[in-house]
Design an enzyme around this catalytic site. Structure first.
Site, PDB file in Angstrom:
ATOM      1  N   GLU A 100       0.843  -1.198   0.000  1.00 51.82           N
ATOM      2  CA  GLU A 100       0.000   0.000   0.000  1.00 51.82           C
ATOM      3  C   GLU A 100       0.879   1.250   0.000  1.00 51.82           C
ATOM      4  O   GLU A 100       1.915   1.294   0.664  1.00 51.82           O
ATOM      5  CB  GLU A 100      -0.911  -0.006   1.232  1.00 51.82           C
ATOM      6  CG  GLU A 100      -1.916   1.118   1.299  1.00 51.82           C
ATOM      7  CD  GLU A 100      -2.901   0.933   2.451  1.00 51.82           C
ATOM      8  OE1 GLU A 100      -3.565   1.915   2.813  1.00 51.82           O
ATOM      9  OE2 GLU A 100      -2.995  -0.194   3.007  1.00 51.82           O
ATOM     10  N   ASP A 102       0.161   5.355   0.534  1.00 53.90           N
ATOM     11  CA  ASP A 102      -0.936   6.168   1.066  1.00 53.90           C
ATOM     12  C   ASP A 102      -0.721   7.663   1.021  1.00 53.90           C
ATOM     13  O   ASP A 102       0.316   8.164   1.444  1.00 53.90           O
ATOM     14  CB  ASP A 102      -1.122   5.861   2.572  1.00 53.90           C
ATOM     15  CG  ASP A 102      -1.913   4.615   2.838  1.00 53.90           C
ATOM     16  OD1 ASP A 102      -2.536   4.101   1.918  1.00 53.90           O
ATOM     17  OD2 ASP A 102      -1.886   4.159   3.991  1.00 53.90           O
ATOM     18  N   GLU A 104      -3.289  10.308   2.984  1.00 51.59           N
ATOM     19  CA  GLU A 104      -4.501  10.489   3.777  1.00 51.59           C
ATOM     20  C   GLU A 104      -4.544  11.934   4.262  1.00 51.59           C
ATOM     21  O   GLU A 104      -3.554  12.448   4.794  1.00 51.59           O
ATOM     22  CB  GLU A 104      -4.542   9.540   4.979  1.00 51.59           C
ATOM     23  CG  GLU A 104      -4.800   8.095   4.612  1.00 51.59           C
ATOM     24  CD  GLU A 104      -5.004   7.212   5.827  1.00 51.59           C
ATOM     25  OE1 GLU A 104      -5.760   6.240   5.736  1.00 51.59           O
ATOM     26  OE2 GLU A 104      -4.384   7.497   6.878  1.00 51.59           O
TER      27      GLU A 104
END
Length: 286
Positions: A100, A102, A104
């Site tokens: 993953e 990311d 955010e």
């Protein structure tokens, strides 16, 4: 008939070795996967919005899977009092040992800046957070957030300015995501238990629905279909200067240092209390 069949095969093979570079139409290239109508595609596929209310958030994902790529998205974040909300934009593979990459965006009270949270997971292992405050208002207009992922490095960029680089240091024992195809995902959801000031500030539902807007999705990537990559040899042999071999030049390094010196608010590589047995190996190699 034999010649036609042969030509068809040749064309198909040539096409399979083309690197996908597409300015996406949301109707064609993504699917809204949850939210019961809270995700909407409008403007003939050029605009996508996600909304959040007390009952549910919403989210979408790319139809394509990628094994390396440069993914760009223009996002206008939730305006006003966004405390408790999280807008996530990331690449992820399925399974319990997932990879993953990311972005955010952690909401905040009106007038207080968002926190941009970045992380990298490999085989289900993360704990590689770096966090930033942005040098502009991400709610007043669209801004471009980019993930460049090639066999040598991952580069996070904002409006073309690199903010973070995660290098492939497998030779030194650090895991690096390179074997699992990932899709692009994005979602808007409630995380009031931790998102704003560690959960001290809760979501003000009187301000709902909260809305984030998207446009300008661009995928320049090795697309994986039925286990086969669209790039030669699966990992790409990009021409000089392409994203498949791209690295930060001196200007890019200087821009990243400027961001990290002025806008970084957390770096796992400097959090000795968190790692009493010693900092991760990639931190020591920097």
């Amino acid at each position: 008939m034999a010649m036609i069949s042969y030509s068809t095969v040749v064309v198909a093979l040539l096409a399979s070795f083309m690197i996908c570079s597409v300015s996406a139409n949301f109707q064609r290239d993504v699917e809204i996967t949850w939210g019961d109508g809270r995700g909407q595609i409008t403007n003939n596929g050029d605009l996508l919005t996600l909304s959040l209310d007390k009952a549910s958030g919403s989210g979408f994902q790319s139809k394509n899977e990628y094994l390396f790529g440069k993914i760009d998205m223009q996002i206008k974040l939730v305006a006003g009092n966004s405390a408790g909300t999280v807008t996530a934009y990331y690449l992820k593979s399925p399974g319990s040992t997932w990879d993953e990459i990311d972005f955010e965006f952690l909401g905040n009270l009106s007038g207080d800046p968002y926190t941009l949270h970045t992380n990298v997971f490999t085989q289900g292992k993360g704990d590689r957070e770096q966090q930033f405050k942005l040098w502009f208002d991400p709610t007043s207009d669209f801004h471009t957030y980019s993930i460049l992922w090639n066999p040598q490095r991952i580069i996070f960029s904002v409006d073309g300015t690199p903010i973070r680089e995660f290098k492939n240091m497998e030779s030194q024992g650090t895991l690096f995501p390179k074997n699992q195809p990932m899709r692009m995902y994005s979602s808007l959801w409630n995380a009031e238990d931790w998102a704003t000031r560690g959960g001290l500030v809760k979501t003000d539902w009187s301000k709902a629905p909260f809305t984030a807007s998207y446009r300008g999705f661009n995928e320049e990537a090795c697309v994986v279909i039925n286990g086969q990559s669209s790039c030669p040899n699966g990992s790409g042999q990009g021409s000089s200067g392409s994203w498949l071999s791209q690295e930060l030049d001196s200007t890019g390094q200087e821009q990243m240092r400027w961001v990290q010196n002025n806008y970084m608010i957390y770096n796992y590589c400097t959090d000795a209390k968190r790692f009493p047995q010693g900092l991760p190996r990639e931190c020591l190699a920097v």
